[in-house]
Structure formats: structure tokens, C-alpha cells
Design a protein around this motif. Structure first.
Motif, short mmCIF file in Angstrom:
data_model
loop_
_atom_site.label_atom_id
_atom_site.label_comp_id
_atom_site.label_asym_id
_atom_site.label_seq_id
_atom_site.Cartn_x
_atom_site.Cartn_y
_atom_site.Cartn_z
N GLY A 28 0.82 -1.20 0.00
CA GLY A 28 0.00 0.00 0.00
C GLY A 28 0.85 1.26 0.00
O GLY A 28 2.05 1.23 0.32
N SER A 29 0.23 2.38 -0.32
CA SER A 29 0.99 3.62 -0.49
C SER A 29 1.70 4.05 0.78
O SER A 29 2.85 4.48 0.75
N GLY A 30 1.01 3.91 1.94
CA GLY A 30 1.65 4.34 3.18
C GLY A 30 2.86 3.50 3.55
O GLY A 30 3.94 4.03 3.82
N LEU A 31 2.69 2.18 3.55
CA LEU A 31 3.81 1.30 3.91
C LEU A 31 4.89 1.31 2.85
O LEU A 31 6.08 1.19 3.16
N ASP A 32 4.51 1.45 1.58
CA ASP A 32 5.52 1.52 0.53
C ASP A 32 6.35 2.80 0.67
O ASP A 32 7.57 2.78 0.45
N GLY A 33 5.70 3.90 1.03
CA GLY A 33 6.47 5.13 1.27
C GLY A 33 7.42 4.98 2.44
O GLY A 33 8.56 5.47 2.39
N LEU A 34 6.97 4.29 3.50
CA LEU A 34 7.86 4.02 4.62
C LEU A 34 9.05 3.18 4.19
O LEU A 34 10.19 3.42 4.59
N ARG A 35 8.78 2.14 3.38
CA ARG A 35 9.85 1.27 2.92
C ARG A 35 10.90 2.08 2.15
O ARG A 35 12.11 1.87 2.31
N ARG A 36 10.46 2.99 1.33
CA ARG A 36 11.41 3.80 0.57
C ARG A 36 12.23 4.69 1.50
O ARG A 36 13.43 4.86 1.32
N ARG A 37 11.57 5.26 2.50
CA ARG A 37 12.29 6.11 3.45
C ARG A 37 13.34 5.30 4.21
O ARG A 37 14.47 5.76 4.42
N VAL A 38 12.97 4.07 4.62
CA VAL A 38 13.90 3.22 5.36
C VAL A 38 15.02 2.73 4.47
O VAL A 38 16.20 2.72 4.86
N GLU A 39 14.69 2.31 3.24
CA GLU A 39 15.72 1.81 2.33
C GLU A 39 16.71 2.90 1.94
O GLU A 39 17.87 2.61 1.63
N ALA A 40 16.27 4.15 1.94
CA ALA A 40 17.19 5.25 1.63
C ALA A 40 18.31 5.35 2.66
O ALA A 40 19.38 5.89 2.37
N LEU A 41 18.08 4.81 3.86
CA LEU A 41 19.10 4.81 4.92
C LEU A 41 19.78 3.45 5.04
O LEU A 41 20.41 3.16 6.05
N ASP A 42 19.62 2.59 4.02
CA ASP A 42 20.18 1.23 4.03
C ASP A 42 19.54 0.36 5.10
O ASP A 42 20.15 -0.58 5.61
N GLY A 43 18.29 0.66 5.45
CA GLY A 43 17.58 -0.14 6.42
C GLY A 43 16.62 -1.12 5.75
O GLY A 43 16.54 -1.19 4.52
N THR A 44 15.90 -1.88 6.56
CA THR A 44 14.93 -2.84 6.04
C THR A 44 13.61 -2.66 6.78
O THR A 44 13.59 -2.32 7.98
N LEU A 45 12.52 -2.90 6.07
CA LEU A 45 11.18 -2.83 6.65
C LEU A 45 10.45 -4.12 6.34
O LEU A 45 10.43 -4.56 5.19
N SER A 46 9.84 -4.73 7.36
CA SER A 46 9.07 -5.96 7.16
C SER A 46 7.70 -5.78 7.78
O SER A 46 7.55 -5.10 8.80
N VAL A 47 6.70 -6.39 7.14
CA VAL A 47 5.32 -6.32 7.63
C VAL A 47 4.81 -7.75 7.77
O VAL A 47 4.81 -8.51 6.80
N THR A 48 4.39 -8.12 8.98
CA THR A 48 3.78 -9.42 9.24
C THR A 48 2.34 -9.18 9.66
O THR A 48 2.09 -8.61 10.72
N SER A 49 1.40 -9.60 8.81
CA SER A 49 0.00 -9.30 9.08
C SER A 49 -0.90 -10.38 8.52
O SER A 49 -1.57 -10.19 7.50
N PRO A 50 -0.94 -11.56 9.16
CA PRO A 50 -1.84 -12.62 8.68
C PRO A 50 -3.30 -12.22 8.89
O PRO A 50 -3.62 -11.39 9.74
N ALA A 51 -4.16 -12.81 8.10
CA ALA A 51 -5.59 -12.55 8.26
C ALA A 51 -6.04 -12.94 9.66
O ALA A 51 -5.75 -14.03 10.14
N GLY A 52 -6.73 -12.05 10.32
CA GLY A 52 -7.15 -12.29 11.69
C GLY A 52 -6.20 -11.69 12.72
O GLY A 52 -6.51 -11.69 13.91
N GLY A 53 -5.04 -11.21 12.24
CA GLY A 53 -4.09 -10.53 13.11
C GLY A 53 -3.19 -11.50 13.85
O GLY A 53 -3.30 -12.71 13.71
#
Length: 408
Positions: A371-396
Motif C-alpha cells: 500500500g501507499s503508506g507502507l511503501d512510502g515508509l519502505r522507501r524512506r527506510v531503504e534510503a538509509l540502508d535499512g529494512t522494513l518488514s510487515v507481518t500481518s496474517p488474516a485475523g491478526g
């Protein structure tokens, strides 16, 4: 320690089986490829052979990873496109193809030497430790007296057990060393070489740079749109209201209290809009009080219970503080807007030169990592050589986690 020794022994045992098999495969495929190299079928045949060889090399990387205790990277470039002939010719020019083949050939002597030594020593020591369990079933009356006492009497067999236990550390060292040497050699050939790593890093930096440029352009467009549609429109409206009030006073002498009140309200709303916009660019509280206090303020303004768990962070680069703050803010916003969460936890800690921030909520899950929000975060983090992961199974539940290098 026992698990590590078991992995090492299993590695050596499987090498004794895989070594001859991979050697035969490498020999046959080399002969077939050499014969077909004079025909039109050479590239497709080489493509098929290489596909199977890479599956075997992937298995070798998994075996080496179990012994080394770390992942063994794949050296292959992006999947090739085009017809089988062009893809086959491209594989011939790829260094990883020949490094895989070299290991499949070397596995036979390496597995034979290390495997026989490690397995025989390990099995002999294990048999010595278990002597009271099985030696009674194989009596031998022709042994020398000392050996006869050890093998054919109950006391002697337990002495063998003690000897086996005393020798176990040396045997364990020998088995694990033999397996580690073999796994290290496998990793040296099956992982990317220095030039491949450099080329891959250059490609990753090029992609990251493009994503950062796109993200900055999108951010500038957002700021321009917010200014144009929000604060600017409110200020223009306030100016028009004041102008109307001035005209009323000048022409008719009518009271303009209501118009002036409206103008003041519009200016207050414009000021609030500008403050919100400034916080969206860089929250002033980060500069004034630091990341932990900024997260505490963020949690205090949330419409659901939020717990902030923060360790000692020390001095952080401003860009890292800002990225960590926005990861927490976006994760919290998603928990409120989309996850229907009842509670949320923000955990931030520093380990060496890495800052990790995680946002965990108990909502319904199913978050879209693209999604646009998380993808924007990923770009911001990757610009600093970082990593972003999202774990979100159905039902939480949902966990958004970022790791950022924070060396000053």
C-alpha cells in the motif's frame, strides 16, 4: 552443542552419498553439453542442465547453512528473459554457473576425505560409549587378555563407555571441524564472489536511489497539494473576509464583528493546518526532546491504549530518528484506521549500530505491505540502508518492523 554436532555428522554422512552422485551428474552433463555444443540444440540443453544443477547447488547451500549457522546467499542474477537459445547463451557467460559445476566436482573428494574421517571417528566413539548395550551380542574368545577383558566383561564394557565419553570432546571437535571446513569451501564457491557482490550492491543502490527520488517527488507533490488545498485556501478566505469587513466599515458603517470573528477562525485553522504540515515533514518534538519523548507524545494522542517500550538509545542521526518516528506513526495510524485494534505496542531498541522499531497491534490483520503508506515508509527506510518488514496474517496480529543502521 549436541545439535551442532548432529548437524555436522549429518552433513558428513550426506556428503558421502551426494559426492559421487554430483560428480557423476557433473561428468555426464559436461559430456552431453560438449557433444551438443556443435548443434543448434546446445543452448536449450544447457539451459535445462543448468536449471537442475542450480537446484542441486541450492541444496548444497542449505546443507552448508545448517553447519555454518548462517544463510548462504544465492549468487544468481535476476531471471533471464527471452527464448531458450538466448537464455542458454547468457547462462554460459554467468560465473555462478561454472562455480556451481566446480563445487559439484569437488564435493566427491572433499566429501570422501572429510566424510570418511569424521563419520568413522564419530561412529567408533559412539559405539564405544554404547559398548554395554551391544558388545555382549558379539563375543570373541580370541582377543588378547586386556582387550578381552574390555570387550567380554561387563566391567570392561563400562570402562569403554568412560573412555568414549572422555574422548567425546576431541571427537566432537574433529567432526565439527571437518564439516565446517567442507561447508566453508561450499560457501566460498556457491556464494557471490567479491565482484558479484559489488555489482549486486551497485544495482541495489541504483534501485534505491530511484525509489528515493520518486519518494521525494511524491512528498513535494503532497506538500504542494496540502498547501494549495489547505492552508493557502484558508488564508485566502480569511483575507477575503477581512476585505469584506473593511468595505462594510468604510461604506456603510455596519458592524463587522461577525466577519472579523470568521476571519480569525479561518486564520486559526490555517495555522493549525501549517503546524500539521510541519509535523508531517519533521516533528519539532524530535529536535527538542528526542525520539523516546516524541513516541510518548504520539502514543498519548492516540485514540487507543499504546504502550511504548524504549531502551537506552544514545545519540542518533537526525535522519534515523525521523525515519523511526514515521515508522511508528504510520504503524499506529494503520492500527487505528484499518485494523480496528484495541491496543498497540511500540518497541524501540538499539543493538550496536542498528536501531530497531516495531509496532505491534492486536487488530484484524491483513495489512497490504504494498500500500501507499507502507511503501512510502519502505522507501524512506531503504534510503538509509535499512529494512522494513510487515507481518500481518488474516485475523491478526500485525507487526511492522524496521531496522535502521544508526552509526554516527
Amino acid at each position: 552443542m549436541i545439535r551442532r554436532g548432529a548437524h555436522a555428522l549429518a552433513h558428513l554422512l550426506t556428503s558421502l552419498v551426494l559426492g559421487p552422485a554430483t560428480f557423476v551428474w557433473a561428468l555426464l552433463t559436461t559430456l552431453v553439453s560438449g557433444v551438443l555444443s556443435f548443434t543448434y540444440l546446445a543452448p536449450p540443453a544447457f539451459l535445462l542442465v543448468t536449471w537442475m544443477t542450480r537446484r542441486i547447488a541450492g541444496l548444497e547451500r542449505l546443507r552448508a547453512a545448517l553447519v555454518l549457522g548462517r544463510p548462504v546467499e544465492s549468487p544468481y542474477s535476476a531471471p533471464l528473459r527471452g527464448n531458450p537459445w538466448s537464455r542458454g547463451r547468457a547462462l554460459v557467460r554467468e560465473p555462478a554457473t561454472w562455480r556451481d559445476l566446480a563445487w559439484l566436482v569437488l564435493l566427491f573428494p572433499a566429501g570422501l576425505a572429510g566424510g570418511l574421517a569424521g563419520v568413522l571417528v564419530g561412529l567408533v566413539d559412539l559405539g564405544t560409549i554404547l559398548a554395554p548395550v551391544w558388545l555382549w551380542a558379539v563375543p570373541n574368545p580370541y582377543l588378547p587378555p586386556v582387550v578381552d577383558w574390555l570387550f567380554n566383561t561387563t566391567g570392561g564394557r563400562f570402562v569403554l563407555t568412560v573412555i568414549g565419553l572422555l574422548l567425546a570432546p576431541a571427537v566432537w571437535w574433529l567432526v565439527t571441524t571437518a564439516a565446517r571446513l567442507q561447508a566453508t569451501a561450499a560457501a566460498a564457491l556457491l556464494e557471490p564472489g567479491p565482484r558479484q557482490r559489488l555489482a549486486r550492491r551497485a544495482r541495489e543502490l541504483a534501485v534505491t536511489r530511484r525509489r528515493v527520488v520518486d519518494a521525494q517527488a511524491a512528498e513535494l507533490r503532497r506538500i504542494e497539494r496540502d498547501l494549495h488545498d489547505g492552508a493557502q485556501a484558508r488564508i485566502v478566505a480569511a483575507g477575503m473576509t477581512l476585505a469584506l469587513a473593511e468595505r462594510k466599515l468604510r461604506q456603510t458603517g455596519q458592524t463587522a464583528g461577525a466577519d472579523i470573528g470568521t476571519a480569525r477562525r479561518q486564520l486559526d485553522e490555517a495555522l493549525a493546518e501549517l503546524r500539521r504540515l510541519v509535523r508531517g515533514i519533521h516533528p519539532p518534538i524530535l529536535t527538542d526532546r528526542g525520539l523516546t519523548a516524541a513516541l510518548a507524545a504520539l502514543a498519548g494522542d492516540a485514540p487507543l491504549p499504546v504502550e511504548v517500550r524504549a531502551s537506552e538509545l544514545g545519540d542518533l542521526p537526525p535522519a534515523v530518528e525521523s525515519a523511526a518516528y514515521f515508522v511508528a506513526a504510520e504503524g499506529l495510524a494503520n492500527a487505528v484506521k484499518h485494523a480496528a485494534a484495541a491496543a498497540c505496542t511500540i518497541t524501540i531498541e538499539r543493538g550496536g549500530d542498528t536501531l530497531s522499531v516495531a509496532v505491534h497491534d492486536d487488530g484484524r490483520g491483513g495489512a497490504d505491505a504494498t500500500g501507499s503508506g507502507l511503501d512510502g515508509l519502505r522507501r524512506r527506510v531503504e534510503a538509509l540502508d535499512g529494512t522494513l518488514s510487515v507481518t500481518s496474517p488474516a485475523g491478526g496480529p500485525t507487526t511492522v518492523r524496521a531496522e535502521l543502521p544508526c552509526a554516527l
